[in-house]
Design a protein around this motif. Structure first.
Motif, PDB file in Angstrom:
ATOM      1  N   ARG A 139      30.536  46.796 -36.843  1.00 33.49           N
ATOM      2  CA  ARG A 139      31.169  48.109 -36.855  1.00 33.49           C
ATOM      3  C   ARG A 139      30.100  49.130 -36.501  1.00 33.49           C
ATOM      4  N   ILE A 140      30.423  49.968 -35.544  1.00 32.69           N
ATOM      5  CA  ILE A 140      29.519  51.046 -35.150  1.00 32.69           C
ATOM      6  C   ILE A 140      30.080  52.319 -35.774  1.00 32.69           C
ATOM      7  N   ALA A 141      29.469  52.716 -36.868  1.00 32.42           N
ATOM      8  CA  ALA A 141      30.015  53.787 -37.698  1.00 32.42           C
ATOM      9  C   ALA A 141      30.112  55.125 -36.977  1.00 32.42           C
ATOM     10  N   SER A 142      29.121  55.479 -36.189  1.00 36.09           N
ATOM     11  CA  SER A 142      29.105  56.813 -35.587  1.00 36.09           C
ATOM     12  C   SER A 142      30.235  57.035 -34.590  1.00 36.09           C
ATOM     13  N   ILE A 143      30.810  55.956 -34.062  1.00 29.41           N
ATOM     14  CA  ILE A 143      31.938  56.103 -33.132  1.00 29.41           C
ATOM     15  C   ILE A 143      33.199  55.422 -33.674  1.00 29.41           C
ATOM     16  N   SER A 144      33.153  54.994 -34.916  1.00 29.92           N
ATOM     17  CA  SER A 144      34.293  54.347 -35.587  1.00 29.92           C
ATOM     18  C   SER A 144      34.929  53.270 -34.721  1.00 29.92           C
ATOM     19  N   ALA A 145      34.101  52.336 -34.261  1.00 27.45           N
ATOM     20  CA  ALA A 145      34.595  51.282 -33.383  1.00 27.45           C
ATOM     21  C   ALA A 145      33.929  49.956 -33.736  1.00 27.45           C
ATOM     22  N   TYR A 146      34.494  48.895 -33.198  1.00 28.72           N
ATOM     23  CA  TYR A 146      34.001  47.538 -33.433  1.00 28.72           C
ATOM     24  C   TYR A 146      33.622  46.907 -32.105  1.00 28.72           C
ATOM     25  N   VAL A 147      32.642  46.023 -32.148  1.00 27.96           N
ATOM     26  CA  VAL A 147      32.181  45.336 -30.952  1.00 27.96           C
ATOM     27  C   VAL A 147      31.820  43.904 -31.327  1.00 27.96           C
ATOM     28  N   ALA A 148      32.075  42.975 -30.409  1.00 29.58           N
ATOM     29  CA  ALA A 148      31.673  41.589 -30.645  1.00 29.58           C
ATOM     30  C   ALA A 148      30.160  41.523 -30.641  1.00 29.58           C
ATOM     31  N   CYS A 149      29.604  40.677 -31.498  1.00 27.58           N
ATOM     32  CA  CYS A 149      28.153  40.525 -31.581  1.00 27.58           C
ATOM     33  C   CYS A 149      27.636  39.895 -30.296  1.00 27.58           C
ATOM     34  N   ALA A 150      26.600  40.486 -29.728  1.00 31.51           N
ATOM     35  CA  ALA A 150      26.000  39.948 -28.505  1.00 31.51           C
ATOM     36  C   ALA A 150      25.287  38.637 -28.768  1.00 31.51           C
ATOM     37  N   GLU A 151      24.897  38.402 -30.018  1.00 31.04           N
ATOM     38  CA  GLU A 151      24.236  37.152 -30.401  1.00 31.04           C
ATOM     39  C   GLU A 151      25.284  36.227 -30.995  1.00 31.04           C
ATOM     40  N   HIS A 152      26.194  35.727 -30.133  1.00 35.41           N
ATOM     41  CA  HIS A 152      27.323  34.928 -30.608  1.00 35.41           C
ATOM     42  C   HIS A 152      26.876  33.748 -31.470  1.00 35.41           C
ATOM     43  N   GLU A 153      25.693  33.225 -31.203  1.00 34.81           N
ATOM     44  CA  GLU A 153      25.190  32.096 -31.988  1.00 34.81           C
ATOM     45  C   GLU A 153      24.236  32.555 -33.090  1.00 34.81           C
ATOM     46  N   GLY A 154      24.035  33.857 -33.208  1.00 34.14           N
ATOM     47  CA  GLY A 154      23.049  34.383 -34.140  1.00 34.14           C
ATOM     48  C   GLY A 154      23.470  34.275 -35.589  1.00 34.14           C
ATOM     49  N   ALA A 155      22.559  34.615 -36.449  1.00 36.60           N
ATOM     50  CA  ALA A 155      22.815  34.566 -37.884  1.00 36.60           C
ATOM     51  C   ALA A 155      23.676  35.745 -38.302  1.00 36.60           C
ATOM     52  N   ALA A 156      24.449  35.542 -39.333  1.00 34.32           N
ATOM     53  CA  ALA A 156      25.337  36.596 -39.822  1.00 34.32           C
ATOM     54  C   ALA A 156      24.552  37.792 -40.342  1.00 34.32           C
ATOM     55  N   SER A 157      23.298  37.607 -40.712  1.00 33.85           N
ATOM     56  CA  SER A 157      22.547  38.677 -41.349  1.00 33.85           C
ATOM     57  C   SER A 157      21.516  39.337 -40.439  1.00 33.85           C
ATOM     58  N   HIS A 158      21.573  39.121 -39.125  1.00 32.66           N
ATOM     59  CA  HIS A 158      20.571  39.748 -38.274  1.00 32.66           C
ATOM     60  C   HIS A 158      20.766  41.264 -38.248  1.00 32.66           C
ATOM     61  N   ALA A 159      19.688  41.979 -37.957  1.00 30.20           N
ATOM     62  CA  ALA A 159      19.747  43.437 -37.875  1.00 30.20           C
ATOM     63  C   ALA A 159      20.329  43.815 -36.525  1.00 30.20           C
ATOM     64  N   ALA A 160      21.444  44.499 -36.534  1.00 26.99           N
ATOM     65  CA  ALA A 160      22.075  44.926 -35.291  1.00 26.99           C
ATOM     66  C   ALA A 160      21.538  46.294 -34.902  1.00 26.99           C
ATOM     67  N   ALA A 161      21.198  46.447 -33.641  1.00 24.97           N
ATOM     68  CA  ALA A 161      20.742  47.727 -33.121  1.00 24.97           C
ATOM     69  C   ALA A 161      21.539  48.015 -31.848  1.00 24.97           C
ATOM     70  N   PHE A 162      22.046  49.248 -31.732  1.00 25.78           N
ATOM     71  CA  PHE A 162      22.903  49.600 -30.608  1.00 25.78           C
ATOM     72  C   PHE A 162      22.378  50.820 -29.881  1.00 25.78           C
ATOM     73  N   LEU A 163      22.456  50.771 -28.552  1.00 25.05           N
ATOM     74  CA  LEU A 163      22.192  51.913 -27.690  1.00 25.05           C
ATOM     75  C   LEU A 163      23.561  52.420 -27.267  1.00 25.05           C
ATOM     76  N   ILE A 164      23.878  53.666 -27.589  1.00 26.88           N
ATOM     77  CA  ILE A 164      25.212  54.217 -27.369  1.00 26.88           C
ATOM     78  C   ILE A 164      25.107  55.406 -26.418  1.00 26.88           C
ATOM     79  N   CYS A 165      25.861  55.341 -25.315  1.00 26.17           N
ATOM     80  CA  CYS A 165      25.854  56.428 -24.339  1.00 26.17           C
ATOM     81  C   CYS A 165      26.799  57.525 -24.804  1.00 26.17           C
ATOM     82  N   ASP A 166      26.273  58.723 -24.956  1.00 21.59           N
ATOM     83  CA  ASP A 166      27.079  59.857 -25.393  1.00 21.59           C
ATOM     84  C   ASP A 166      27.963  60.414 -24.280  1.00 21.59           C
TER      85      ASP A 166
END
Length: 163
Positions: free
Chosen positions: A91-118
């Motif tokens: 969940r990307i709180a600042s835009i109230s939206a959801y996105v599939a994890c880019a690390e489909h095989e990654g761990a559930a607890s990885h730190a997600a970081a997003f670059l968001i175009c305004d």
């Protein structure tokens, strides 16, 4: 989310056999975690993967039915909660939206970081920061971290070039 600007952007959504493989991998992850990938959970994940960009929950609700029927909101919200818990969506709180994890095989607890175009709303998941410093600061303060999401706003290359 849709483009608010008047220039072209790449859509990195999954389709065809790539989408099928991603959904099969998600089912295997759920099974390995002792969970079931129910039809509603699979449908919500498929919508996120096909879109390839952040999607608001109400857009997922509207697109949920294969025959054009909207879903009941609790169905979609429960599926999103499940996908977040297993690290398959964020969940990307600042835009109230959801996105599939880019690390489909990654761990559930990885730190997600997003670059968001305004400008156009495009979002890209990038490698998160080293969790060591954050975990140490949390431990010193007596906190236990459940998940970490970092959001950085700016302009994507296409919007910067068009400006």
């Amino acid at each position: 989310m849709g483009s608010a600007c008047d220039h072209d952007h790449d859509n990195s959504g999954l389709h065809g056999s790539t989408l099928t493989r991603a959904l099969e991998a998600a089912e295997a992850r759920a099974s390995a975690a002792g969970e079931r990938m129910t039809a509603p959970r699979r449908r919500v994940l498929a919508l996120l993967l096909e879109t390839g960009e952040p999607v608001k929950a109400y857009d997922l609700i509207a697109r949920f039915g294969e025959d054009g029927q909207a879903a009941k909101p609790p169905t979609v919200y429960r599926a999103l909660e499940f996908l977040e818990r297993l690290g398959m969506a964020h969940r990307i709180a600042s835009i109230s939206a959801y996105v599939a994890c880019a690390e489909h095989e990654g761990a559930a607890s990885h730190a997600a970081a997003f670059l968001i175009c305004d400008c156009c709303g495009s979002t890209r998941e990038v490698a998160g920061p080293d969790q060591g410093a954050i975990a140490a600061a949390a431990a010193a303060a007596g906190y236990q971290i459940a998940r970490t999401t970092i959001e950085a706003h700016g302009r994507c290359p296409a919007c910067r070039e068009a400006a």
